[in-house]
Design a protein around this motif. Structure first.
Motif, mmCIF file in Angstrom:
data_model
loop_
_atom_site.group_PDB
_atom_site.id
_atom_site.type_symbol
_atom_site.label_atom_id
_atom_site.label_comp_id
_atom_site.label_asym_id
_atom_site.label_seq_id
_atom_site.Cartn_x
_atom_site.Cartn_y
_atom_site.Cartn_z
ATOM 1 N N THR A 203 0.846 -1.193 0.000
ATOM 2 C CA THR A 203 0.000 0.000 0.000
ATOM 3 C C THR A 203 0.879 1.239 0.000
ATOM 4 O O THR A 203 2.086 1.170 0.245
ATOM 5 C CB THR A 203 -0.914 0.033 1.236
ATOM 6 N N MET A 204 0.275 2.383 -0.270
ATOM 7 C CA MET A 204 1.051 3.623 -0.322
ATOM 8 C C MET A 204 0.379 4.686 0.527
ATOM 9 O O MET A 204 -0.801 4.597 0.853
ATOM 10 C CB MET A 204 1.209 4.094 -1.765
ATOM 11 N N GLU A 205 1.150 5.678 0.882
ATOM 12 C CA GLU A 205 0.653 6.769 1.725
ATOM 13 C C GLU A 205 -0.275 7.662 0.913
ATOM 14 O O GLU A 205 -0.015 7.974 -0.242
ATOM 15 C CB GLU A 205 1.834 7.594 2.238
ATOM 16 N N ALA A 206 -1.355 8.085 1.538
ATOM 17 C CA ALA A 206 -2.255 9.045 0.894
ATOM 18 C C ALA A 206 -1.697 10.446 1.092
ATOM 19 O O ALA A 206 -1.142 10.764 2.150
ATOM 20 C CB ALA A 206 -3.646 8.946 1.483
ATOM 21 N N PRO A 207 -1.802 11.319 0.098
ATOM 22 C CA PRO A 207 -1.294 12.688 0.236
ATOM 23 C C PRO A 207 -2.120 13.492 1.228
ATOM 24 O O PRO A 207 -3.233 13.109 1.603
ATOM 25 C CB PRO A 207 -1.425 13.239 -1.181
ATOM 26 N N ALA A 208 -1.588 14.630 1.629
ATOM 27 C CA ALA A 208 -2.257 15.473 2.628
ATOM 28 C C ALA A 208 -3.606 15.985 2.126
ATOM 29 O O ALA A 208 -4.515 16.237 2.916
ATOM 30 C CB ALA A 208 -1.355 16.647 3.001
ATOM 31 N N TRP A 209 -3.751 16.127 0.800
ATOM 32 C CA TRP A 209 -4.992 16.676 0.255
ATOM 33 C C TRP A 209 -6.063 15.618 0.014
ATOM 34 O O TRP A 209 -7.156 15.933 -0.483
ATOM 35 C CB TRP A 209 -4.714 17.407 -1.067
ATOM 36 N N ALA A 210 -5.798 14.374 0.364
ATOM 37 C CA ALA A 210 -6.775 13.312 0.125
ATOM 38 C C ALA A 210 -8.081 13.617 0.854
ATOM 39 O O ALA A 210 -8.088 14.163 1.960
ATOM 40 C CB ALA A 210 -6.211 11.970 0.576
ATOM 41 N N ALA A 211 -9.195 13.251 0.238
ATOM 42 C CA ALA A 211 -10.517 13.515 0.813
ATOM 43 C C ALA A 211 -10.705 12.741 2.107
ATOM 44 O O ALA A 211 -10.255 11.605 2.238
ATOM 45 C CB ALA A 211 -11.606 13.144 -0.183
ATOM 46 N N LYS A 212 -11.357 13.369 3.063
ATOM 47 C CA LYS A 212 -11.625 12.725 4.365
ATOM 48 C C LYS A 212 -13.050 12.182 4.453
ATOM 49 O O LYS A 212 -13.380 11.441 5.360
ATOM 50 C CB LYS A 212 -11.393 13.752 5.493
ATOM 51 N N ALA A 213 -13.894 12.583 3.527
ATOM 52 C CA ALA A 213 -15.270 12.092 3.487
ATOM 53 C C ALA A 213 -15.666 11.892 2.036
ATOM 54 O O ALA A 213 -15.192 12.601 1.142
ATOM 55 C CB ALA A 213 -16.221 13.077 4.170
ATOM 56 N N ALA A 214 -16.534 10.920 1.809
ATOM 57 C CA ALA A 214 -16.937 10.594 0.435
ATOM 58 C C ALA A 214 -17.940 11.618 -0.084
ATOM 59 O O ALA A 214 -18.913 11.941 0.593
ATOM 60 C CB ALA A 214 -17.529 9.191 0.375
ATOM 61 N N ARG A 215 -17.676 12.124 -1.263
ATOM 62 C CA ARG A 215 -18.636 13.014 -1.927
ATOM 63 C C ARG A 215 -19.880 12.206 -2.277
ATOM 64 O O ARG A 215 -19.795 11.049 -2.692
ATOM 65 C CB ARG A 215 -17.997 13.583 -3.192
#
Length: 333
Positions: A203-215
């Motif tokens: 697996t890989m790290e998610a970037p800081a801007w990754a969404a925290k809630a699903a649209r």
């Protein structure tokens, strides 16, 4: 008369600071994703060109979401489970994109699925499918990413959630593309992995801007929120069966009364003794409990015998109970 003098003073106060905007590059993240897939031993070919994107989008009448587009521009995964947008036939790609809806259609016609958000389920599976299709028309097309993982093409914005769709099993597999690549493991397919393969993170790290809630996505989010997990997708199949059985019995009661039976007699025939309820009063013991087609068949057999003993012909019984002509022999046993 003295002349007026205007004195202008200046200060060294700094200008009000404005919030610093965070900028990020999808191109940089896309390169990290492709590098990660290469480490997972996923074959990667050259990224799609703008001409190829235009050809695919015009052929299948959708637009790649910007974040997925950046990844496919950086490199095209062509390993097992990945859609090969360059080499697969149009028919193969079209089937991939239709699979989610086809799976739902199939289970609705089998009376195995209904989404509570659509309202009351029609008793007839064909009517249920017709009603469901009105909602499906509003569903954004799902773009395949990997195996049963899809991203909606609309809205055409970065940050759409990734859905897992297999038959009538639905759930989010990432609030966006970054969350998907963080959650899903891409394992190397080989007989005996080398030590160097085992050392690679799956697996890989998610970037800081990754969404925290699903649209929220029209139609698809409803399926997830209904608890779609197969075997009814938020609705109880047993409850639906019981509802249909009760509807059938009500129709049969009306037919019997039209045939000359009094309401009290019909009501008595609709009752069946439950011998497992020892200790209960007569009313409780004689309540009709039908939960499946097996219990209905047993009850119909008892009713048919009652009608035959009362002088009805087999044809009369078959008509009243909805038995097909080729099933008459069962009434004689």
């Amino acid at each position: 008369m003295a002349a007026a003098t205007t004195i202008t003073t200046t200060t060294d106060k700094p200008a009000p600071s404005t919030p610093r905007r965070v900028c990020f590059s999808f191109a940089a993240y896309a390169k990290n994703v492709i590098d990660h897939l290469k480490k997972c031993k996923i074959p990667i070919s050259d990224g799609l060109s703008e001409e190829e994107f235009s050809s695919i989008e015009s052929s299948f009448r959708f637009t790649f979401p910007p974040d997925l587009r950046s990844i496919l521009r950086e490199g095209l995964p062509v390993g097992p489970g990945f859609p090969n947008w360059r080499s697969s036939s149009p028919q193969q790609l079209e089937i991939l994109m239709k699979l989610p809806i086809m799976g739902i259609d199939k289970e609705i016609t089998r009376n195995n699925f209904w989404c509570p958000f659509w309202g009351d389920e029609p008793l007839n599976p064909k009517e249920a499918l017709t009603m469901a299709k009105r909602f499906m028309k509003k569903a954004p097309l799902l773009v395949p990413i990997y195996r049963q993982y899809y991203i909606p093409s609309l809205p055409n914005l970065a940050g759409n959630p990734v859905f897992f769709v297999q038959g009538v099993n639905f759930h989010y597999s990432g609030c966006d593309v970054a969350g998907f690549f963080q959650n899903v493991e891409f394992r190397r397919k080989s007989n005996i992995p080398r030590p160097s393969d085992l050392s690679e993170s799956s697996t890989m790290e998610a970037p800081a801007w990754a969404a925290k809630a699903a649209r929220r996505i029209e139609f698809w989010s409803d399926l997830v929120e209904s608890g779609g997990g197969g075997g009814g997708g938020g609705g109880s199949r047993r409850k639906r069966e019981a509802s249909k059985l009760n509807h059938f019995l009500e129709e049969m009661s009306r037919t019997l009364m039209r045939g000359g039976w009094r309401e009290e007699e019909v009501k008595e025939m609709m009752m069946t003794t439950n011998n497992s309820m020892d200790g209960q009063d007569d009313e409780e013991k004689h309540r009709l409990v039908l939960t499946d087609t097996g219990s209905l068949a047993k009850h119909l057999r008892l009713m048919s015998l009652t009608l035959l003993r009362a002088g009805w012909t087999i044809d009369d019984v078959a008509y009243s109970l909805g038995v097909h002509p080729h099933q008459h022999e069962a009434l004689d046993d």
